[in-house]
Motif scaffolding. Structure first.
Motif, short mmCIF file in Angstrom:
data_model
loop_
_atom_site.label_atom_id
_atom_site.label_comp_id
_atom_site.label_asym_id
_atom_site.label_seq_id
_atom_site.Cartn_x
_atom_site.Cartn_y
_atom_site.Cartn_z
N GLU A 261 -0.57 4.24 7.02
CA GLU A 261 -1.59 3.37 6.44
C GLU A 261 -2.39 4.08 5.36
N ALA A 262 -2.48 5.40 5.46
CA ALA A 262 -3.13 6.16 4.39
C ALA A 262 -2.34 6.00 3.09
N CYS A 263 -1.00 6.02 3.18
CA CYS A 263 -0.15 5.79 2.00
C CYS A 263 -0.18 4.33 1.59
N ALA A 264 -0.29 3.45 2.59
CA ALA A 264 -0.19 2.01 2.33
C ALA A 264 -1.38 1.45 1.57
N THR A 265 -2.46 2.20 1.46
CA THR A 265 -3.58 1.71 0.64
C THR A 265 -3.11 1.40 -0.77
N CYS A 266 -2.08 2.12 -1.23
CA CYS A 266 -1.55 1.86 -2.58
C CYS A 266 -0.07 1.46 -2.59
N HIS A 267 0.62 1.66 -1.48
CA HIS A 267 2.07 1.40 -1.45
C HIS A 267 2.42 0.24 -0.54
N SER A 268 1.58 -0.77 -0.52
CA SER A 268 1.89 -1.95 0.30
C SER A 268 1.67 -3.24 -0.49
N GLY A 269 1.74 -3.15 -1.80
CA GLY A 269 1.61 -4.34 -2.63
C GLY A 269 0.17 -4.61 -3.05
N LEU A 270 -0.01 -5.69 -3.79
CA LEU A 270 -1.33 -6.09 -4.28
C LEU A 270 -2.00 -6.98 -3.25
N HIS A 271 -3.21 -6.63 -2.85
CA HIS A 271 -3.95 -7.38 -1.85
C HIS A 271 -5.36 -7.67 -2.35
#
Length: 405
Positions: free
Chosen positions: A247-257
């Motif tokens: 989730e630390a990576c997913a702040t930027c690597h999980s699409g536009l939110h």
């Protein structure tokens, strides 16, 4: 009486905690980081973490934004025609004036608008796009540079018949391309939101504390206790669960939110749902694009589902080193689970021999053209922006050369 004593004890503990916090803050040196007193700045990591600090300087994350490099600009301009032609009467030229670079729009040979290259977005591995300051606001220049096409190109999603200099850049772009920028206000202009910034309070790239959290207390303690080898007052990434690491990576690597809180405030161990609204749109698991749903794709992979308690982004990625062009490095990591002779070993690799196991990635995580972003070169031909799928699986090859699941 018993309840009263407990209340008194809790009150005393609270006072002690406040006093301790006050004392710690008073002892912290002033690092002058724009994010506040809790931050030390990445340069203060170097004395203890010299090797990691040095290798990270070449990492794409570190160069996701930065001031325009004269070295790269001269390299780009040496390639050839430094202009983009929209039609016979309209073009944008790349010009150097008084040791600065500008994009200037010419209509029928007359200069109509000219703005400087102030900032580069993108590491320069595939492409770079450029921004300029206008008072306290930031705008995108109409022409980007494609490293793939080795040419100047129309910036993504810009019109093909006019040179625009009026696309404002919101804080959201910096929340994934920088470590910090201070937004000072929000204005309305022709129905659009325009963010204003303090250009003196900007930290380019993704620095150490963006991933590891505020480090002032850690740096101060370790400087005062150089013999202490156990890290104090800093988040130990290895102590986090796999989901927390991802989730630390997913702040930027999980699409536009749509954000609930600024991602600049995210700390290791925080929960993604506290920062972004839940996805309401549905997309196929195989859909991939540039503003990165790698997190969802990886979680949809059979590899991840079979090892959810042990697999995270850092299972394959060393965030401190540049390894992305070396498929053999990643393939070795595949072999940790997919040993030759086991039921999990690739059947094609078993038939092909040793050579193919040096590149599991191109078959099982294919690189495909983006459906959202492509650049248009000087001859008005599309230059594909290829992105790597993180949906690990078995793919077949179509006649067109595109991968299909």
């Amino acid at each position: 009486m018993f309840r009263k004593k407990w209340i008194q004890l809790l009150t005393a503990l609270c006072l002690l905690a406040v006093l301790f916090q006050y004392c710690v803050q008073k002892q912290l040196p002033e690092f002058n980081d724009p994010r506040g007193k809790a931050y030390a700045g990445s340069s203060n990591c170097m004395s203890c973490h010299a090797e990691v600090f040095t290798t990270y300087q070449a990492n794409a994350h570190m160069h996701s934004s930065g001031p325009v490099s004269h070295e790269s600009m001269r390299r780009y301009m040496a390639k050839g025609d430094n202009r983009f032609v929209y039609r016979s009467s309209l073009e944008v030229r790349i010009e150097e004036k008084e040791n600065r670079y500008y994009q200037t729009a010419y209509d029928s040979g007359k200069a109509k608008a000219s703005f400087p290259f102030d900032m580069a977005i993108g590491s320069g591995r595939k492409a770079q796009t450029f921004l300029y300051w206008y008072d306290a606001t930031i705008y995108q220049l109409p022409i980007s540079y494609s490293l793939v096409g080795q040419c100047w190109a129309n910036s993504p999603n810009y019109p093909k018949d006019k040179a625009r200099f009026d696309r404002s850049i919101p804080v959201g772009c910096f929340e994934c391309h920088a470590s910090y920028i201070e937004r000072t206000g929000v204005m309305e202009q022709r129905g659009y939101r325009i963010d204003a910034f303090d250009k003196t309070r900007l930290i380019y790239g993704i620095d150490c504390e963006r991933c590891h959290g505020p480090a002032a207390a850690h740096v101060a303690y370790q400087q005062d206790h150089p013999a202490e080898k156990t890290a104090k007052y800093i988040a130990a990434i290895k102590s986090l669960t796999n989901v927390q690491q991802m989730e630390a990576c997913a702040t930027c690597h999980s699409g536009l939110h749509e954000p609930l809180r600024s991602p600049f405030l995210f700390r290791p161990g925080n929960t993604l749902k506290d920062f972004y609204r839940a996805d309401t749109g549905k997309f196929p698991a195989s859909e991939l694009d540039v503003h990165g749903n790698q997190y969802q794709l990886l979680m949809a992979s059979k590899c991840f589902r079979a090892s959810v308690t042990t697999m995270s982004c850092s299972t394959c990625h060393n965030p401190h080193r540049t390894e992305r062009s070396n498929m053999e490095v990643y393939s070795v990591k595949c072999m940790n689970c997919h040993q030759p002779g086991s039921k999990h070993f690739c059947t094609l690799a078993a038939k092909a021999g040793a050579t193919i196991v040096k590149n599991c990635i191109d078959c099982h995580m294919p690189s495909v053209p983006s459906r959202i972003i492509s650049l248009e070169g000087a001859q008005h031909s599309n230059i594909a922006n290829r992105v790597r799928s993180h949906l690990i699986g078995k793919y077949g090859m179509k006649e067109s050369g595109q991968f299909s699941k």
